[in-house]
Design an enzyme around this catalytic site. Structure first.
Site, PDB file in Angstrom:
ATOM      1  CB  CYS A   1     -31.820  -6.233  29.107  1.00  0.00           C
ATOM      2  SG  CYS A   1     -30.064  -7.047  29.197  1.00  0.00           S
TER       3      CYS A   1
ATOM      4  CD  GLU B   1     -25.687  -3.747  33.566  1.00  0.00           C
ATOM      5  OE1 GLU B   1     -26.473  -3.017  32.949  1.00  0.00           O
ATOM      6  OE2 GLU B   1     -24.621  -3.259  34.082  1.00  0.00           O
TER       7      GLU B   1
END
Lengths: 1004, 1004
Positions: free
Chosen positions: A793, A759
């Site tokens: 994020c 990720e």
């Protein structure tokens, strides 16, 4: 209502009441008019109702003819089943384009405005006052409520206060010319001889934009400051002030505001507060407040309403995992109302009662209870909403003489919200008005003792209650861990206590954990509080190559037995770990506040997410652990199941230091892959919490190994190692791609092609469409961009605003941002804390500086003095996709605003970066939303809400392109990445005979 | 039976029959004895029945006390519900180990042997003859059938013939001392005055190990050659020969054998053949044979049975996708029997009738029909099985006088198979004997006209027929394309015709296909027939860098529109393509025979698999295309769905040139990813079939691009290219790992981290356990190892044989292999063809040579002369895991045999390579099978069957470790690898109101 005699009287009075108004209908249900038709259709057709009321909601923002035409078509075009009056219109809008549209627009606009006008006493002061005077002529008193947009900034709060002061000034002048409504004696300068002629209701949320129970005291004081100014003027002119009650979230704050204000005007009787009968808390709250008033010998007033946010409270509680704060059976609320009304009436000496209801049973009950209790007329009055339930108000006027209309006043735009809520109330299946006047329900049923009704309904519900769904392994169905609930005093108190407890234990040395053993090294790295780096929280032993090698050996040794532990058995360890984390939730959260600077709720959410991962993956493994039969050919059994891959490296970031670590590690563990866990260097203590939790859960030695250390020392070694079978990584794109590239090389002795779950970054945009509800958009954008200092994020780092609303949105956004308070996250009054470390600060400041060069600085907050890693909240305008600020991940509180010429361009810009992680859109255009669902190509798109805070199971998280490899943490396919599927096919035919299986496609 | 009068007579006779035998029971159901108890328990408990009969099946191979004890515990231990006589035993076996086991073993062995002895007339000739003579004393004639293991080799066929000849010799001598059973006149040297005293039944499959309808003529001739030798002796001694009928597969071959044999003995009346009433074909077959006999004026005999392979025929047809050849209602078979018996009786002048049934209704019907038709007694007789249905045989003897017992004779080992089949028959729910004697069903029901029974059952079935399951998109449920069916003459004829048609069109030039356009290049590579490389099939234009670049651009341009085509829309193209491939199936198969040397059925299976991929992935995409709601919180809609990744490179192998190409390409296409397809250089024409199929299906330009070319020229370029988003590769490990490594590097402008779907090599083992059924194991191992010349990644290349059965297995395997015929695959008589090309030949020969050095050559077949790429079928013994032959993939017909000391070692060796693709095990030990399911860690494990030929949906294919990256082609998760999941979360609450959804977790 356990008194049959009294009940009989109430029913008799109710029947009288009905006969008094026999044959009359509220204008709401007059099918001769446009509104009546719409209401009628809405009650027949749920889908139309939703569309209609949503259209009414968006209507004020449809400021051009094209917008209006498009929305009519989008909301009502095509297959919608609707009344002829509208369907003809929708077709016209679709077929004739702007020509036919123009005519239609006028018709619809006029109708909606006419409808709104019925419920709003005036758009400006003059109109309001004139209408109130008209009402007074008909014998109705009024309470005025100022409608307003949601208060998003200090400036907006000031505007709101200003409107009240202006209104009061006007009324002050005007009331000199009024005479009191006729009553039985008393002061002729008062209504009915006892009531102030000027009467206003004030919403506390309108007075402070950041009101929140997290900062209870700060919120009370901020609201109080402005409330005092309004109150002073009310008292000065001898008027009446009632503090409205809104959502449950602020109930206790509101009551506290009332108490403090009341103490400042101890002897002034005309101050009141509203209570909502639908809240389960109200019996106790009411008793407490009455006791409080008696103890202080002060006279108060209470307006008791049923409550207008039932859907909201229910949905919110369900979404947050909280107990539902309202009664879930309508009659329970009605019963509560009668109970509470009685309590107030019994205390009439200290409390004046505003009975606010349209329900004839309720009204009759209050009248009869007041009679029974010999309550003087001056101690209670009746209230109904302006424009609604005309027969009821007429009946009350006849029976009781004292009735006050609740009169909203102000702009159309916020007025629409008010209007929609009223329409929904009155079209709800259980609406008393609907049942009485639109459906002609039997009067006996309408007047039934609500306790009896409630009891019957409880019985019916219990009878048809669904059996719990069977779940794999017999585990209770997964549910997200409840969010922290700051309406609870214990939750508010838990944080300071936990922080103090953590502080008392600072300074430890944290060893490595390898093969079930603690391993210390001499290389120690301190972990510090980013809001005050001189505060050293602890020291983390650092692993080097020898320790990593040892950990790899331990994991490899643990692999065979762990892989062969049953899926159910492996899941049990996760469930135990979840229980441990739940027990330690506040303490674990407190560590996050100190080690990485999360705000209280953000810290708690991270711990909750870690618990969710454990609970969810445990269930997922049990689900996936059962071999699945494929195909149905008889004589053949094909079983599909999964095999562990091998040793997993888990490389975690600091921003969700417990949740992401736990998510990746628990996924690897539960799928049978022993873990080498490398936490981020700056959250090593939180990383060590995994050791503590898994050890307490009894995980076998070697299955979880904790090896914090510098990536530069051991990162490549770990990634390259042939004994690693999979790598779960969350972090930056640069590191992620390096891992992907290095891990692809197969080294001698390597078991398999390494699987990478990566990720990586995001450059997430929120689109503000030209019909967006800015009341919602502004706070959600702020939260998405600046929550936890923008260090997610998923955080919003670009807002793409359509030209038409750019100025308004930007203006409100910046002003709202100005209210943000920056300081240590341990103080709940601060909305933004310090960033992770000095490197982060440097990087963010560089980007902010670059932003100022590339675009235009719209806002830069002040920062606190002192040694913390402080950066200002920064908003930069004038950014286009060519700018680096529009393309590169910053990972901090720097927000770029981009002005798009139209929706196409907005979508194009949204998709114009290398990333595809999260995105958001605020729009009320069905077509634009459909388009965004398809074309706004990110891993997690959020419609009309913030774009962070993905929840396990509900919003599996992760993106594609350069944001990740298409895995979705917390989703139904996540564990599949940690395993290899296998198939075992057995020919079950022996000697020409095959046992039959229930699933076989045998002969018919 | 449409004649009520006749039916009444039949019922009356049946009742008489029953009264004659009233109170008697077959020994089978005598609960006083061990066998009766077992039968009784079996009929009550299906699970016990399965275990018991399987145990009986494996029993002869349990040659040591430990094996026997272990199996008793594994079959009956623990939780099995069983009769006390056995449960005590199982407990003993479990608790007391070998001590208690020894006693138990003796008891059980004795009982099973006693049981077998009741049904087998003798284990050797002397015993058999003695028993037959005993029967004759009681008035029973006999037909003798030699039991044997399955015939796997020419040698075994010879042994079988030898046994018959020996038996006949013995009987020849013996019968001199017999006198004919009493009859009404006629020849006293014959039974009943007309029937030969020596009467044998012969199974045609025992006479030729490779009998198969694919090679119809070859099979007929091979069987006939040995049949003649037996027949000559029978005729010489005036005996009777009946050719048994076995599975439907060989029915037409058997009939043809009979006709040819009969023509050689046109005037000898005592030759017969069996017919099975349960076959739907039988009415027509029977009429044809009777007409044939009449036309040729030759007298024949027919034994009509109901049919003993119902389960097998049904299961096999279902597994292959063929129509079920048998009646599916028991009474339909009974009705057919009466119909067919009548037809035979009507033709008694040309046909003698052996009525073989235990069913009293059937027997009564035959008697009454014979009476009605005035059939002389010499023209029909009755037959029942030896040891079974004693009351029935006694009744027939009384009523008809003429009864013959079908007497199996031979070893215990094959006898067990016979025994199990009989036990199954008699414990089946619909068994007449079970109903009559174990369940005492009403005689009226037992004697009912079967046509009436059948009609009623059809009605009942129709009434409770399940509604078809709802499937995504309303498509019919997926079903594998039917396998080619060589029992059909049209399918047999289609191959030579299609090969001729293909040959007529050889020599074309095949252009590239880019962006919907044909593109020719000057670089042409010929494609040749590997069985005769001078035959050039066509010339393939080769793509270079410029063409690949152009194809990439075309695919990239096609991407947005293709991605946004609905999943259902994309699926439609695949379904169309499937229809086209199905229409061309034989032609496409013929190309495979010529271009890559597949045997007919292997070629057709490849085409069928390609069709399956198209049909399956189409459905999968429709299924996955529907967004899935996650979570149930009200006010929130989370939709999970999938996004295409980008341009896909599909790099395909030559060994499944259509199926694997189509599988990878169609998966990429249907998921919205345009394809750059690079076929193998040596199957470019088959690769071009994809162009033809997708073009005809109307796939938009640029979605499928065909760019054959040398990997050395364009492989790396394609893999490295930033416009490639995913790569689907099937081929060698070396190339696969190179792709994995290169593709991991992210190049400037690259959209995403490339996704690699790589299927690589295998070094697949089959374990032969010490209790394996070698009749099954030997042919399956041969097929797995040498089908398509062993050129499958799934092929068996190691057999790991347990020490105890090593000699026997190896001996039978080698002898069976010796029967393999090597030659051009277009000749259906050949079982192995040429290998792919000269390079393959060289590589295989090198490995074979190495094998001879490392181990011991057990067999090396001859190869045909001439220019084809011929390699011998090679079997090498004495291999251990240290040898390269045990570790490296050969991809050709070289089989290593490894002798393992025990099962643990076998599993360890099986897992000892870098690969983990397929595996197999032949075992009848429940514990070993359970262990293999867990510890034999391969992608596809096959139990008791061949380990190739994975079918779409039923056996998703692919492995882990160095065999692949854990993807499973044709499985439920395959398409997920071609897409990225996305989540769209909509806050559906506006103005505090959220529409309710049926799935919501709203309030209770």
């Amino acid at each position: 209502m356990r008194n049959p005699e009294l009940n009989a009287k109430i029913v008799a009075r109710g029947k009288d009441f009905f006969s008094t108004i026999s044959g009359e209908k509220p204008s709401l249900f007059d099918k001769g008019a446009w509104m009546g038709k719409v209401m009628d259709w809405s009650m027949q057709n749920e889908q139309f109702k939703i569309q209609m009321f949503r259209f009414v909601d968006v209507f004020p923002s449809l400021t051009t003819s094209k917008l209006l035409t498009d929305h009519i078509r989008e909301y009502f075009g095509e297959e919608m089943d609707m009344p002829p009056v509208l369907s003809a219109g929708a077709k016209m809008a679709g077929m004739l384009g702007s020509l036919g549209g123009a005519v239609l627009n006028k018709v619809i606009s006029a109708n909606i405005q006419e409808m709104a006008g019925r419920f709003i006493v005036g758009e400006h002061t003059g109109e309001a006052v004139k209408n109130m005077e008209k009402l007074r002529k008909d014998g109705f008193a009024a309470v005025v409520d100022v409608l307003g947009e949601a208060t998003l900034s200090e400036e907006e709060a000031e505007v709101y206060v200003g409107t009240y002061l202006e209104l009061l000034d006007a009324l002050h002048d005007e009331q000199k010319g009024w005479k009191g409504l006729a009553g039985r004696g008393g002061d002729p300068g008062l209504d009915w001889g006892h009531a102030p002629m000027v009467n206003i209701a004030v919403k506390p949320t309108a007075l402070y934009c950041l009101a929140s129970p997290r900062d209870f005291e700060g919120s009370v004081e901020a609201i109080l400051r402005r409330m005092r100014r309004i109150c002073a003027k009310v008292v000065e002119m001898g008027g009446f002030l009632c503090i409205d009650m809104e959502s449950y979230l602020l109930k206790d704050i509101t009551l506290e505001v009332f108490r403090r204000l009341k103490m400042e005007y101890k002897d002034y009787p005309h101050l009141g507060v509203a209570f909502q009968a639908y809240l389960r808390d109200t019996d106790k709250d009411l008793a407490d407040l009455l006791a409080w008033a008696k103890a202080r010998n002060t006279r108060i007033s209470i307006r008791l309403v049923k409550g207008a946010y039932w859907d909201y409270e229910t949905v919110k509680a369900k979404q947050m995992g909280w107990p539902i704060p309202v009664w879930t059976i309508k009659a329970e609320t009605d019963a509560a109302y009668e109970r509470q009304a009685r309590m107030i009436l019994e205390n009439h000496q200290v409390c004046h009662f505003g009975c606010a209801s349209h329900n004839i049973r309720t009204i009759s009950a209050v009248i009869e209870m007041a009679n029974e209790l010999h309550v003087p007329e001056s101690r209670y009055e009746f209230q109904v909403l302006y424009g609604m339930a005309e027969p009821v108000r007429k009946g009350i006027l006849k029976v009781a003489g004292r009735i006050r209309l609740y009169c909203p006043y102000g702009d159309m735009v916020p007025g629409m919200g008010y209007l929609v809520r009223r329409l929904l109330e009155n079209t709800a299946n259980e609406s008393f008005l609907r049942r009485s006047f639109a459906e002609d329900d039997q009067i006996d049923r309408l007047l039934e003792d609500p306790e009896k009704t409630a009891e019957r309904e409880r019985g019916e519900r219990a009878a048809k209650a669904k059996k719990p769904v069977a779940t794999p392994g017999g585990l209770p169905r997964f549910a997200n861990d409840p969010m922290v609930d700051f309406t609870r005093a214990d939750h508010r108190a838990a944080f300071p206590a936990a922080i103090a407890q953590v502080r008392a234990g600072l300074g430890k040395i944290y060893p490595l954990f390898i093969g079930g053993q603690e391993v210390t090294t001499t290389d120690l790295v301190p972990s510090v509080n980013p809001a005050g780096p001189s505060e050293v929280l602890g020291k983390i032993c650092q692993a080097g190559i020898p320790e990593v090698t040892k950990a790899l050996a331990a994991a490899k040794a643990a692999f065979p037995a762990w892989r062969d532990t049953s899926p159910h058995g492996r899941a049990q360890y996760l469930l135990k770990a979840a229980g441990i984390a739940r027990r330690r939730a506040f303490e674990l959260s407190a560590w996050q506040v100190l080690e990485i600077g999360k705000q209280w709720d953000q810290a708690y959410a991270d711990v909750g997410e870690a618990i969710d991962f454990l609970e969810y993956y445990a269930r997922e493994m049990v689900r996936l652990g059962a071999p699945q039969r494929l195909g149905r050919a008889p004589g053949e059994l094909n079983h599909y199941f999964y095999e562990s891959k091998g040793v997993a490296a888990v490389i975690a970031p600091w921003n969700f230091p417990l949740a992401i670590s736990m998510g990746m590690a628990s996924a690897a563990i539960v799928t049978g892959n022993p873990v080498i866990y490398k936490p981020s260097s700056i959250t090593g203590i939180i990383g060590h919490h995994l050791v503590e939790i898994f050890s307490e859960a009894g995980l076998p030695a070697g299955v979880f190994n904790y090896v914090p250390g510098a990536g530069s020392v051991m990162g490549d070694f770990l990634v390259d190692h042939p004994d690693i079978s999979l790598i779960a990584f969350t972090g930056s794109m640069e590191v992620g791609l390096r891992i992907v590239e290095r891990a692809a090389k197969v080294h001698p002795g390597q078991r398999n092609v390494k699987k990478i779950i990566a990720e990586m970054g995001g450059k997430n945009a929120i689109i503000i469409d030209d019909d967006a509800d800015l009341d919602e958009a502004v706070p959600h954008v702020l939260y998405s961009a600046f929550g936890f200092q923008g260090q997610k994020c998923s955080a919003c780092s670009r807002v793409i605003v359509l030209d038409a609303v750019y100025e308004k949105f930007t203006d409100r956004l910046v002003k709202a941002a100005q209210a943000y308070r920056i300081g240590p996250s341990e103080d709940p009054a601060n909305t933004m804390g310090a960033v992770a470390d000095a490197a982060a600060r440097k990087n963010i400041l560089e980007y902010a500086a670059m932003g100022k060069r590339e675009g235009k600085l719209l806002y830069e907050s002040p920062i606190p003095p002192g040694e913390g890693y402080w950066v200002p909240l920064t908003i930069i305008g004038g950014i286009t996709p060519q700018h680096r600020l529009a393309q590169e991940e910053i990972f901090g509180p720097v927000l770029a605003i981009m002005r798009a010429k139209d929706f196409d361009q907005a979508i194009e810009w949204a998709d114009s970066t290398r990333f595809a992680l999260t995105g958001g859109i605020f729009s009320r255009s069905p077509e634009h939303l459909a388009r965004a669902r398809r074309d706004f190509r990110v891993g997690n798109l959020y419609i009309n809400r913030n774009n962070t805070g993905a929840q396990v199971e509900r919003q599996p998280f992760g993106g594609a392109r350069m944001s990740g490899v298409g895995t979705k943490a917390g989703g139904p396919e996540y564990l599949l990445h940690f395993m290899d599927p296998r198939v075992v096919t057995e020919n079950t035919m022996r000697r020409g005979f095959a046992p039959m299986d229930a699933d076989d496609d045998w002969v018919d």
